[in-house]
Design an enzyme around this catalytic site. Structure first.
Site, mmCIF file in Angstrom:
data_model
loop_
_atom_site.group_PDB
_atom_site.id
_atom_site.type_symbol
_atom_site.label_atom_id
_atom_site.label_comp_id
_atom_site.label_asym_id
_atom_site.label_seq_id
_atom_site.Cartn_x
_atom_site.Cartn_y
_atom_site.Cartn_z
ATOM 1 N N ASP A 1 5.700 -31.711 38.863
ATOM 2 C CA ASP A 1 4.802 -30.998 37.712
ATOM 3 C C ASP A 1 3.080 -30.484 38.851
ATOM 4 O OD1 ASP A 1 4.453 -33.153 37.343
ATOM 5 O OD2 ASP A 1 4.687 -33.470 35.061
ATOM 6 N N GLU B 1 1.439 -29.703 30.413
ATOM 7 C CA GLU B 1 0.680 -30.170 29.406
ATOM 8 C C GLU B 1 0.335 -28.702 28.652
ATOM 9 O OE1 GLU B 1 0.467 -33.417 29.739
ATOM 10 O OE2 GLU B 1 0.174 -33.965 31.778
#
Length: 259
Positions: free
Chosen positions: A65, A126
């Protein structure tokens, strides 16, 4: 190798960005990958992928990520965030550093690979589900990806000790949003209203009780927690509206449907 990983991580730690808005982060990742014998591309206009073609039929993918959190850094370290109100507080700078170093290794052994390698750098982990857009792009089918692996930093483990286990290791998650409509009245006449704040509070307590009972009977297959509750406008009026935001975490698709 260690010095290079450290540099990647500290460089990226200084430029945290959010959601899909990652111009400096993606530019940095690309600047490293474009020096290697791989095809660098974006399958969805946001993610960054590196394709190491070994001429094999099947491909193995590795994912990191890229996005940070809306948190002010107060660590005082010399490589602190240079973006006020943003911080890599969840380890994504470390994840990127590890996969960038993996890219260096894959490049060094490309001629000996038995499978092609696809590296995936994902935005919006997120927040708004950046993985979905990568999956929908069709890149995994196009490259015939048979397995995908992700690294995750875990500060509770002893230094230098990796960990894994059979079956699920980390939970899948989704966002949960609940809006409750009531009727506002003065608190002196609360019986004439419908208290949305009270209903929201009872909803949270009830959800906790249901999950506690399920965990006691069947084990911890699901977690549902709420981190945000907004309701009302003033202290002496019953709230007409309540808004809840939470997260559901599960270890299987069947548990997700039950949750």
């Amino acid at each position: 190798m260690f010095e290079r990983i450290l540099k990647y991580r500290r460089d990226l730690h200084q430029i945290p960005e959010l959601d899909f808005d990652l111009p400096k982060t993606t530019a940095y990742v690309r600047s490293v990958l474009e020096k290697l014998p791989c095809e660098v591309f974006s399958p969805d206009g946001h993610a960054v992928c590196a394709w190491f073609d070994a001429g094999a039929h099947e491909t193995v993918a590795f994912r990191s990520d890229m996005d940070a959190l809306p948190i002010c850094e107060v660590s005082g370290v010399p490589f602190s965030s240079r973006h006020q109100g943003h911080m890599h507080a969840c380890g994504h700078d470390g994840h990127m550093a590890m996969v960038l170093e993996l890219a260096q290794y894959v490049a060094s052994v490309k001629d000996r690979l038995k499978k092609n390698v696809l590296l995936v750098f994902q935005p919006a982990e997120e927040t708004t589900g950046g993985a979905q857009f990568i999956c929908q792009s069709g890149v995994f089918a196009q490259k015939n990806v048979k397995a995908i692996y992700g690294f995750h930093l875990w500060p509770d483990l002893p230094l230098g000790q990796p960990a894994t286990r059979p079956g699920p290791l980390l939970a899948a998650s989704c966002e949960v949003t609940v809006d409750i409509e009531g009727k506002s009245t003065h608190i002196a006449k609360s019986e004439d209203g419908a208290d949305a704040l009270l209903a929201a509070s009872r909803f949270v307590v009830g959800a906790e009780k249901i999950l506690d009972d399920l965990h006691a009977a069947e084990g911890p297959w699901c977690t549902l927690k709420f981190g945000l509750l907004q309701a009302g406008t003033v202290r002496n009026a019953i709230a007409a509206h309540a808004h809840l935001e939470g997260s559901l975490r599960v270890f299987s698709e069947s548990a997700f449907k039950m949750g």
